[in-house]
Design a protein around this motif. Structure first.
Motif, PDB file in Angstrom:
ATOM      1  N   VAL A   1       0.995  -1.326   0.102  1.00  6.32           N
ATOM      2  CA  VAL A   1       0.241   0.101  -0.189  1.00  6.32           C
ATOM      3  C   VAL A   1       0.527   1.706   0.041  1.00  6.32           C
ATOM      4  O   VAL A   1       1.899   1.348   1.077  1.00  6.32           O
ATOM      5  N   PHE A   2       0.789   2.544  -0.270  1.00  9.68           N
ATOM      6  CA  PHE A   2       0.927   3.355  -0.947  1.00  9.68           C
ATOM      7  C   PHE A   2       0.807   4.472  -1.238  1.00  9.68           C
ATOM      8  O   PHE A   2      -0.693   4.456  -0.954  1.00  9.68           O
ATOM      9  N   GLN A   3       0.803   5.557   0.250  1.00  2.51           N
ATOM     10  CA  GLN A   3       0.124   6.838   0.257  1.00  2.51           C
ATOM     11  C   GLN A   3       0.739   8.108   0.254  1.00  2.51           C
ATOM     12  O   GLN A   3       1.891   8.189   0.948  1.00  2.51           O
ATOM     13  N   ASP A   4       0.623   8.876  -0.954  1.00  2.00           N
ATOM     14  CA  ASP A   4       1.545  10.147  -1.259  1.00  2.00           C
ATOM     15  C   ASP A   4       3.042   9.619  -1.406  1.00  2.00           C
ATOM     16  O   ASP A   4       4.049  10.236  -0.376  1.00  2.00           O
ATOM     17  N   ASP A   5       3.113   8.263  -2.280  1.00  2.00           N
ATOM     18  CA  ASP A   5       4.442   7.981  -2.518  1.00  2.00           C
ATOM     19  C   ASP A   5       5.646   7.503  -1.460  1.00  2.00           C
ATOM     20  O   ASP A   5       6.292   7.641  -2.060  1.00  2.00           O
ATOM     21  N   HIS A   6       4.828   6.620  -0.729  1.00  2.00           N
ATOM     22  CA  HIS A   6       5.295   6.034   0.331  1.00  2.00           C
ATOM     23  C   HIS A   6       4.407   4.798   0.423  1.00  2.00           C
ATOM     24  O   HIS A   6       3.441   4.748   0.860  1.00  2.00           O
ATOM     25  N   VAL A   7       5.145   4.145   1.004  1.00  2.00           N
ATOM     26  CA  VAL A   7       5.375   2.523   1.563  1.00  2.00           C
ATOM     27  C   VAL A   7       4.227   2.606   2.691  1.00  2.00           C
ATOM     28  O   VAL A   7       5.324   3.229   3.731  1.00  2.00           O
ATOM     29  N   VAL A   8       2.845   2.338   3.430  1.00  2.00           N
ATOM     30  CA  VAL A   8       2.766   2.412   4.741  1.00  2.00           C
ATOM     31  C   VAL A   8       1.719   0.773   5.043  1.00  2.00           C
ATOM     32  O   VAL A   8       1.488   1.498   5.449  1.00  2.00           O
ATOM     33  N   GLY A   9       2.360   0.121   3.621  1.00  4.44           N
ATOM     34  CA  GLY A   9       1.932  -0.510   4.299  1.00  4.44           C
ATOM     35  C   GLY A   9       2.637  -2.183   3.074  1.00  4.44           C
ATOM     36  O   GLY A   9       2.403  -1.945   2.025  1.00  4.44           O
ATOM     37  N   SER A  10       3.126  -3.259   3.899  1.00  3.28           N
ATOM     38  CA  SER A  10       3.354  -4.268   2.847  1.00  3.28           C
ATOM     39  C   SER A  10       3.442  -5.814   3.747  1.00  3.28           C
ATOM     40  O   SER A  10       4.296  -6.244   4.437  1.00  3.28           O
TER      41      SER A  10
ATOM     42  N   ILE B   1      -5.569  -8.778   2.366  1.00  2.84           N
ATOM     43  CA  ILE B   1      -7.630  -8.072   2.136  1.00  2.84           C
ATOM     44  C   ILE B   1      -7.978  -9.297   2.604  1.00  2.84           C
ATOM     45  O   ILE B   1      -7.986  -9.964   2.446  1.00  2.84           O
ATOM     46  N   THR B   2      -8.825  -8.625   3.853  1.00  4.92           N
ATOM     47  CA  THR B   2      -9.397  -9.051   4.239  1.00  4.92           C
ATOM     48  C   THR B   2     -10.982  -8.969   4.432  1.00  4.92           C
ATOM     49  O   THR B   2     -12.118  -9.570   4.488  1.00  4.92           O
ATOM     50  N   ARG B   3     -10.670  -7.659   3.756  1.00  5.76           N
ATOM     51  CA  ARG B   3     -12.427  -6.826   3.539  1.00  5.76           C
ATOM     52  C   ARG B   3     -11.514  -5.990   2.070  1.00  5.76           C
ATOM     53  O   ARG B   3     -11.331  -5.138   3.134  1.00  5.76           O
ATOM     54  N   PHE B   4     -13.593  -5.719   2.057  1.00  6.98           N
ATOM     55  CA  PHE B   4     -13.513  -4.239   1.328  1.00  6.98           C
ATOM     56  C   PHE B   4     -14.247  -3.685   1.005  1.00  6.98           C
ATOM     57  O   PHE B   4     -15.152  -4.119   0.998  1.00  6.98           O
ATOM     58  N   ASP B   5     -14.861  -2.150   0.646  1.00  6.73           N
ATOM     59  CA  ASP B   5     -15.902  -1.457   0.605  1.00  6.73           C
ATOM     60  C   ASP B   5     -15.433  -0.607  -0.696  1.00  6.73           C
ATOM     61  O   ASP B   5     -14.152  -0.504  -1.387  1.00  6.73           O
ATOM     62  N   GLN B   6     -16.344   0.100  -1.276  1.00  6.73           N
ATOM     63  CA  GLN B   6     -15.917   1.523  -2.092  1.00  6.73           C
ATOM     64  C   GLN B   6     -15.220   2.157  -1.518  1.00  6.73           C
ATOM     65  O   GLN B   6     -14.376   2.771  -1.994  1.00  6.73           O
ATOM     66  N   ASP B   7     -15.142   2.166   0.061  1.00  3.88           N
ATOM     67  CA  ASP B   7     -14.249   3.126   0.341  1.00  3.88           C
ATOM     68  C   ASP B   7     -13.452   3.209   1.415  1.00  3.88           C
ATOM     69  O   ASP B   7     -12.234   3.789   1.058  1.00  3.88           O
ATOM     70  N   THR B   8     -13.170   1.959   1.705  1.00  3.94           N
ATOM     71  CA  THR B   8     -12.179   1.422   2.753  1.00  3.94           C
ATOM     72  C   THR B   8     -11.551  -0.164   2.420  1.00  3.94           C
ATOM     73  O   THR B   8     -12.584  -0.841   1.928  1.00  3.94           O
ATOM     74  N   VAL B   9     -10.195  -0.243   2.306  1.00  2.00           N
ATOM     75  CA  VAL B   9      -9.767  -1.050   2.479  1.00  2.00           C
ATOM     76  C   VAL B   9      -8.798  -1.666   3.824  1.00  2.00           C
ATOM     77  O   VAL B   9      -8.425  -1.262   3.983  1.00  2.00           O
ATOM     78  N   VAL B  10      -9.125  -3.481   3.820  1.00  2.00           N
ATOM     79  CA  VAL B  10      -8.433  -3.721   5.135  1.00  2.00           C
ATOM     80  C   VAL B  10      -7.443  -5.116   4.926  1.00  2.00           C
ATOM     81  O   VAL B  10      -8.210  -5.752   4.255  1.00  2.00           O
ATOM     82  N   ILE B  11      -6.451  -4.352   5.588  1.00  2.00           N
ATOM     83  CA  ILE B  11      -5.416  -5.704   5.170  1.00  2.00           C
ATOM     84  C   ILE B  11      -4.887  -5.666   6.923  1.00  2.00           C
ATOM     85  O   ILE B  11      -4.675  -5.302   7.304  1.00  2.00           O
ATOM     86  N   GLN B  12      -4.555  -7.013   6.623  1.00  2.00           N
ATOM     87  CA  GLN B  12      -4.290  -7.686   7.764  1.00  2.00           C
ATOM     88  C   GLN B  12      -2.966  -8.672   7.244  1.00  2.00           C
ATOM     89  O   GLN B  12      -2.660  -9.568   6.397  1.00  2.00           O
ATOM     90  N   SER B  13      -1.799  -8.077   8.982  1.00  2.00           N
ATOM     91  CA  SER B  13      -0.443  -8.243   8.864  1.00  2.00           C
ATOM     92  C   SER B  13      -0.309 -10.093   9.646  1.00  2.00           C
ATOM     93  O   SER B  13       1.278 -10.457   9.198  1.00  2.00           O
ATOM     94  N   GLY B  14      -0.953 -10.085  10.670  1.00  2.00           N
ATOM     95  CA  GLY B  14      -0.575  -9.968  11.292  1.00  2.00           C
ATOM     96  C   GLY B  14      -1.674 -10.877  12.590  1.00  2.00           C
ATOM     97  O   GLY B  14      -2.929 -10.217  11.612  1.00  2.00           O
ATOM     98  N   VAL B  15      -2.306 -11.234  13.178  1.00  2.00           N
ATOM     99  CA  VAL B  15      -3.245 -12.086  14.461  1.00  2.00           C
ATOM    100  C   VAL B  15      -3.499 -10.674  14.893  1.00  2.00           C
ATOM    101  O   VAL B  15      -5.131 -10.440  14.402  1.00  2.00           O
ATOM    102  N   SER B  16      -3.325  -9.636  15.478  1.00  2.00           N
ATOM    103  CA  SER B  16      -3.409  -8.708  15.893  1.00  2.00           C
ATOM    104  C   SER B  16      -3.613  -7.167  15.454  1.00  2.00           C
ATOM    105  O   SER B  16      -3.730  -6.370  14.771  1.00  2.00           O
ATOM    106  N   ASP B  17      -2.916  -7.723  13.992  1.00  2.00           N
ATOM    107  CA  ASP B  17      -2.417  -6.451  13.270  1.00  2.00           C
ATOM    108  C   ASP B  17      -3.604  -5.737  11.831  1.00  2.00           C
ATOM    109  O   ASP B  17      -3.070  -6.441  10.865  1.00  2.00           O
ATOM    110  N   VAL B  18      -4.223  -5.332  11.832  1.00  2.00           N
ATOM    111  CA  VAL B  18      -5.226  -4.447  10.911  1.00  2.00           C
ATOM    112  C   VAL B  18      -4.715  -3.246  10.279  1.00  2.00           C
ATOM    113  O   VAL B  18      -4.717  -2.689  12.110  1.00  2.00           O
TER     114      VAL B  18
END
Length: 71
Positions: A25-34, A38-55
């Motif tokens: 995931v990039f925001q303002d030309d910076h990596v903010v997640g890697s 994807i666990t869920r998405f809609d037209q406004d939001t994407v939910v990404i899980q990297s670990g058990v408690s890292d959402v």
């Protein structure tokens, strides 16, 4: 070598979610997640899980999403 595939449409997000693909995931030309999936998405939001408690919640209009594919 990994290749990035940009996710734009709902179908792109759905396919990446079904494959449990690793997402970058990039925001303002910076990596903010890697490395999460994807666990869920809609037209406004994407939910990404990297670990058990890292959402993370990312706004679709502010971020760019890429599926990291292996060549």
């Amino acid at each position: 070598m990994a290749r990035n595939h940009r996710l734009v449409t709902d179908a792109d997000f759905q396919e990446a979610m079904e494959r449990e693909a690793s997402i970058r995931v990039f925001q303002d030309d910076h990596v903010v997640g890697s490395g999460g999936t994807i666990t869920r998405f809609d037209q406004d939001t994407v939910v990404i899980q990297s670990g058990v408690s890292d959402v993370a919640y990312h706004r679709r209009d502010l971020c760019e999403f890429f599926e990291m594919r292996k060549k």
